[in-house]
Every structure is written in C-alpha cells, then in structure tokens.
Design a protein around this motif. Structure first.
Motif, PDB file in Angstrom:
ATOM      1  N   LYS A 258       6.349  58.547   3.386  1.00 53.27           N
ATOM      2  CA  LYS A 258       6.776  57.799   2.208  1.00 53.27           C
ATOM      3  C   LYS A 258       5.681  56.840   1.756  1.00 53.27           C
TER       4      LYS A 258
ATOM      5  N   PHE B  96       7.798  55.976   9.121  1.00 48.35           N
ATOM      6  CA  PHE B  96       8.057  57.231   8.415  1.00 48.35           C
ATOM      7  C   PHE B  96       6.946  58.253   8.678  1.00 48.35           C
TER       8      PHE B  96
ATOM      9  N   ALA C 269       6.539  51.945   6.655  1.00 48.27           N
ATOM     10  CA  ALA C 269       5.802  53.131   6.206  1.00 48.27           C
ATOM     11  C   ALA C 269       5.185  53.864   7.394  1.00 48.27           C
TER      12      ALA C 269
ATOM     13  N   SER D 240      14.069  52.629   0.846  1.00 53.20           N
ATOM     14  CA  SER D 240      14.748  52.895   2.116  1.00 53.20           C
ATOM     15  C   SER D 240      15.434  51.644   2.668  1.00 53.20           C
TER      16      SER D 240
ATOM     17  N   THR E  45       9.439  53.698   0.555  1.00 53.87           N
ATOM     18  CA  THR E  45       9.627  52.781   1.678  1.00 53.87           C
ATOM     19  C   THR E  45      10.496  51.603   1.265  1.00 53.87           C
TER      20      THR E  45
END
Length: 273
Positions: free
Chosen positions: A231, A217, A214, A239, A236
């Motif tokens: 995110k 991101f 996270a 992903s 997350t």
C-alpha cells in the motif's frame, strides 16, 4: 592524474560555494515551506476521507491535483517545483559533500530521491497534465516487479522491515525530541521553543505511525506473495479507518500530518542548513 584531481577539487569547491550561498539557503528554506504545504494538503485530504467526503488520493498525487484546481494553480505548482528542486539539491550536496556519518549520508540520499520524485510528480502535471499513477499503484507495481527477481520475496520483506524500522525511528525521534538537534533553538524564545517541540513530537510520531503501517503491509505482501497487499500513503491512511476505532484513528493521524506541516513551516525558519 593531478590535473584531473585538481579539476575535481575545483568542481567540488564551486559546488560547495554555490550550496553555501545566501540565495541557495533561502531557496532551501522556501522548499521546507513547500514541504509543509504538501503535508498539510495530504492531512486535509485524509480528514475528508475520514468524514466521508474524500474524492482524491491522500498522497502527493492528490495534493498536486488539489493545488492545480486553485486560482493561479499553475503558478503555485511551479513554485512548489522550485522548492522541491532546492530541497533535492540541498540533500544531494549533503550526501556528497556534507562530511556526514554513513547513517546520515544514507538518509540524505533517501531524502534526495523522495524530493526528486515529488518534483517529477509536479512537473508531470505541469508539462503533461497528469500526475501519473498514485502512490498505491506505484507501490503495487514496484512490489510486483521486485517479486519477479530471484529472492524477490526476501527483498520485499527486508524493505518492509526497513520501512517499519524507519517508522519506529521517527516515533523515537519525536518522543525524544531528537529533531531539535537540527534546529537553531538558541534563537527561539522559551515559549516558541516549547510550541515547536510539541509540533515536532506530534508530527514525527504521526509520520512514524504511517511509515510503520506501510512497512507492515509490505511484510504482509512478501508473506502472502501478493503484490496487491502493498500500500502507498493513501491506502495506508484509509486502512486506519478500518480498525476497531473506526474513522477516528484516521482523524488523529491526519491531524498529526497537519501538525507536522506546521512544524515544517517552523523548520523553514530555524533549520540548520
């Protein structure tokens, strides 16, 4: 001035006495078990996503909706709310009166905010029939707001680095079994202690991986100047399924969250409070 100081000391003494009571300790331990329930649900929702059957967000919002759909869901949500209120008050008392080091005090404040947000999500559903926005929407909205501030991109980037550092610290805490310092391990049998240690090692590492991802991101959001790159927990987790390892990495991380949930139940029994 003396009367004000005396009144303040009396108030702190009363608050300390309340938080040290047997009833408050039991409520706090109940809250730790509620925390385990929430992590277990998030892990299960993530597993459903990995196997193509996920219809809810794998975050606290999706977890609350899942509880609400169960028989006696409203009663269960009220119990969760009570548990998280107890956790928030416990961490607030630790931050204000626990005599902690600066790092531990900051951590207690952060936990207070997290638990208070969980209470808000649960009460929002109970009182208004809605859990509000998902963690993904909240992350994007907050990131967009901060980016509009002077130096906003630097702030977002700094927060991203902080979240990555937190994730790495959780992994370190798991690998080194540092979490055991908070447990009354002397009351465990050798076999029980071995099981609890393994649960904590896996669980903390899984949390750390999610937090670090996270944070990456958030850093990407700051670099590209695009709030949509930020995110929450749900995106997350999703992903991980987009990596070369496919959904199996998500399965591993999701199982790690379920393992951490089991650790939370153990923590409710042996945590030092």
């Amino acid at each position: 001035m003396n009367s004000v100081t005396s009144a303040g000391n009396q108030a702190r003494g009363a608050a300390r006495q309340a938080t040290n009571s047997r009833t408050f300790e039991r409520l706090t331990r109940f809250g730790m078990a509620c925390r385990g329930v929430l992590y277990a649900l998030i892990g299960i929702l993530a597993l459903q996503i990995a196997f193509g059957g996920g219809g809810k967000e794998a975050d606290k919002t999706g977890a609350v909706r899942t509880v609400a759909e169960q028989p006696f869901g409203t009663v269960l949500l009220w119990l969760l709310a009570i548990g998280f209120v107890a956790l928030a008050l416990w961490q607030a008392s630790e931050a204000l009166m626990g005599g902690l080091k600066a790092k531990d005090r900051v951590e207690a404040v952060a936990h207070t905010v997290v638990y208070a947000l969980a209470v808000g999500t649960i009460l929002g559903f109970l009182l208004h029939g809605t859990t509000g926005s998902s963690t993904d929407e909240q992350s994007k909205d907050l990131t967009a707001t901060v980016m509009d501030w002077p130096g906003g991109r630097l702030i977002v980037g700094a927060v991203g680095l902080g979240v990555i550092a937190l994730g790495l610290y959780w992994i370190y805490e798991g690998v080194t079994k540092k979490f055991c310092h908070n447990l009354r391990t002397g009351e465990m049998s050798p076999k029980t202690r071995g099981v609890v240690e393994k649960l904590g090692m896996v669980g903390y590492s899984a949390r750390g991986v999610i937090a670090a991802a996270a944070g990456v991101f958030l850093m990407q959001s700051a670099i590209t100047y695009d709030p949509k790159e930020a995110k929450g927990i749900d995106s997350t987790l999703r992903s991980f399924a987009d990596t070369p390892l496919g959904p199996w990495l998500l399965v591993v991380v999701a199982l790690g969250l379920v393992v951490f949930a089991v650790y939370c139940f153990c923590e409710s029994r042996w945590r030092r409070t």
